[in-house]
Design a protein around this motif. Structure first.
Motif, PDB file in Angstrom:
ATOM      1  N   PRO A  25       0.827  -1.208   0.000  1.00  0.00           N
ATOM      2  CA  PRO A  25       0.000   0.000   0.000  1.00  0.00           C
ATOM      3  C   PRO A  25       0.864   1.262   0.000  1.00  0.00           C
ATOM      4  O   PRO A  25       1.935   1.315   0.612  1.00  0.00           O
ATOM      5  CB  PRO A  25      -0.804  -0.097   1.299  1.00  0.00           C
ATOM      6  CG  PRO A  25      -0.715  -1.517   1.713  1.00  0.00           C
ATOM      7  CD  PRO A  25       0.556  -2.050   1.161  1.00  0.00           C
ATOM      8  N   ALA A  26       0.374   2.286  -0.671  1.00  0.00           N
ATOM      9  CA  ALA A  26       1.128   3.534  -0.788  1.00  0.00           C
ATOM     10  C   ALA A  26       1.344   4.198   0.562  1.00  0.00           C
ATOM     11  O   ALA A  26       2.317   4.928   0.741  1.00  0.00           O
ATOM     12  CB  ALA A  26       0.403   4.475  -1.740  1.00  0.00           C
ATOM     13  N   SER A  27       0.480   3.947   1.526  1.00  0.00           N
ATOM     14  CA  SER A  27       0.641   4.577   2.840  1.00  0.00           C
ATOM     15  C   SER A  27       1.849   4.028   3.597  1.00  0.00           C
ATOM     16  O   SER A  27       2.323   4.657   4.539  1.00  0.00           O
ATOM     17  CB  SER A  27      -0.623   4.362   3.672  1.00  0.00           C
ATOM     18  OG  SER A  27      -0.829   2.982   3.908  1.00  0.00           O
ATOM     19  N   GLU A  28       2.384   2.874   3.200  1.00  0.00           N
ATOM     20  CA  GLU A  28       3.526   2.266   3.872  1.00  0.00           C
ATOM     21  C   GLU A  28       4.842   2.514   3.141  1.00  0.00           C
ATOM     22  O   GLU A  28       5.859   1.913   3.482  1.00  0.00           O
ATOM     23  CB  GLU A  28       3.296   0.761   4.007  1.00  0.00           C
ATOM     24  CG  GLU A  28       2.074   0.401   4.816  1.00  0.00           C
ATOM     25  CD  GLU A  28       1.811  -1.090   4.840  1.00  0.00           C
ATOM     26  OE1 GLU A  28       2.688  -1.875   4.411  1.00  0.00           O
ATOM     27  OE2 GLU A  28       0.716  -1.473   5.276  1.00  0.00           O
ATOM     28  N   THR A  29       4.856   3.388   2.168  1.00  0.00           N
ATOM     29  CA  THR A  29       6.038   3.585   1.345  1.00  0.00           C
ATOM     30  C   THR A  29       7.154   4.288   2.107  1.00  0.00           C
ATOM     31  O   THR A  29       6.924   5.114   2.983  1.00  0.00           O
ATOM     32  CB  THR A  29       5.698   4.370   0.067  1.00  0.00           C
ATOM     33  OG1 THR A  29       6.806   4.319  -0.812  1.00  0.00           O
ATOM     34  CG2 THR A  29       5.391   5.823   0.369  1.00  0.00           C
ATOM     35  N   VAL A  30       8.385   3.923   1.767  1.00  0.00           N
ATOM     36  CA  VAL A  30       9.585   4.595   2.250  1.00  0.00           C
ATOM     37  C   VAL A  30      10.296   5.078   1.002  1.00  0.00           C
ATOM     38  O   VAL A  30      10.698   4.278   0.162  1.00  0.00           O
ATOM     39  CB  VAL A  30      10.485   3.622   3.061  1.00  0.00           C
ATOM     40  CG1 VAL A  30      11.772   4.309   3.472  1.00  0.00           C
ATOM     41  CG2 VAL A  30       9.733   3.073   4.242  1.00  0.00           C
ATOM     42  N   GLN A  31      10.459   6.387   0.877  1.00  0.00           N
ATOM     43  CA  GLN A  31      11.093   6.935  -0.314  1.00  0.00           C
ATOM     44  C   GLN A  31      12.543   7.257  -0.016  1.00  0.00           C
ATOM     45  O   GLN A  31      12.874   7.838   1.014  1.00  0.00           O
ATOM     46  CB  GLN A  31      10.368   8.185  -0.787  1.00  0.00           C
ATOM     47  CG  GLN A  31       9.009   7.888  -1.364  1.00  0.00           C
ATOM     48  CD  GLN A  31       8.366   9.114  -1.980  1.00  0.00           C
ATOM     49  OE1 GLN A  31       8.744  10.234  -1.686  1.00  0.00           O
ATOM     50  NE2 GLN A  31       7.401   8.872  -2.844  1.00  0.00           N
ATOM     51  N   ALA A  32      13.416   6.867  -0.938  1.00  0.00           N
ATOM     52  CA  ALA A  32      14.846   7.165  -0.837  1.00  0.00           C
ATOM     53  C   ALA A  32      15.402   7.235  -2.248  1.00  0.00           C
ATOM     54  O   ALA A  32      15.093   6.384  -3.086  1.00  0.00           O
ATOM     55  CB  ALA A  32      15.571   6.111  -0.021  1.00  0.00           C
ATOM     56  N   LYS A  33      16.211   8.239  -2.494  1.00  0.00           N
ATOM     57  CA  LYS A  33      16.863   8.404  -3.802  1.00  0.00           C
ATOM     58  C   LYS A  33      15.844   8.469  -4.942  1.00  0.00           C
ATOM     59  O   LYS A  33      16.083   7.978  -6.035  1.00  0.00           O
ATOM     60  CB  LYS A  33      17.855   7.287  -4.051  1.00  0.00           C
ATOM     61  CG  LYS A  33      18.912   7.139  -2.992  1.00  0.00           C
ATOM     62  CD  LYS A  33      19.774   5.922  -3.264  1.00  0.00           C
ATOM     63  CE  LYS A  33      20.326   5.454  -1.932  1.00  0.00           C
ATOM     64  NZ  LYS A  33      20.254   4.027  -1.765  1.00  0.00           N
TER      65      LYS A  33
END
Length: 90
Positions: free
Chosen positions: A67-75
């Protein structure tokens, strides 16, 4: 007595075979069930369920969808966890 049972069984089998041939070998259709008592409210429930649907994203490392609510964004990429964000992209 056994002759009567034999002839009754034979008649039954012949009638069953004729009935099956007339139906074209199709299995009998299942009976339709009555709608549930809350069928009128089904539209509201479907709308509420549609509002709860969340966008799914793909992890840049393992390829799993989450799910998009659990995303971790890096780089500039999306990851399913912080551990995968620390690892190189696959």
């Amino acid at each position: 007595m056994t002759r009567i049972l034999f002839w009754l069984g034979l008649v039954f089998l012949v009638m069953f075979a004729i009935r099956t041939k007339l139906q074209g070998g199709r299995p009998p259709q299942p009976r339709r069930q009555a709608p549930p008592p809350d069928a009128e409210r089904g539209g509201r429930r479907a709308a509420a369920a549609a509002a709860e649907i969340e966008t799914m994203l793909c992890c840049a490392h393992c390829g799993i969808y989450y799910p998009a609510s659990e995303t971790v964004q890096a780089k500039g990429l999306d990851y399913c966890s912080a551990a995968h964000a620390r690892l190189p992209a696959a």
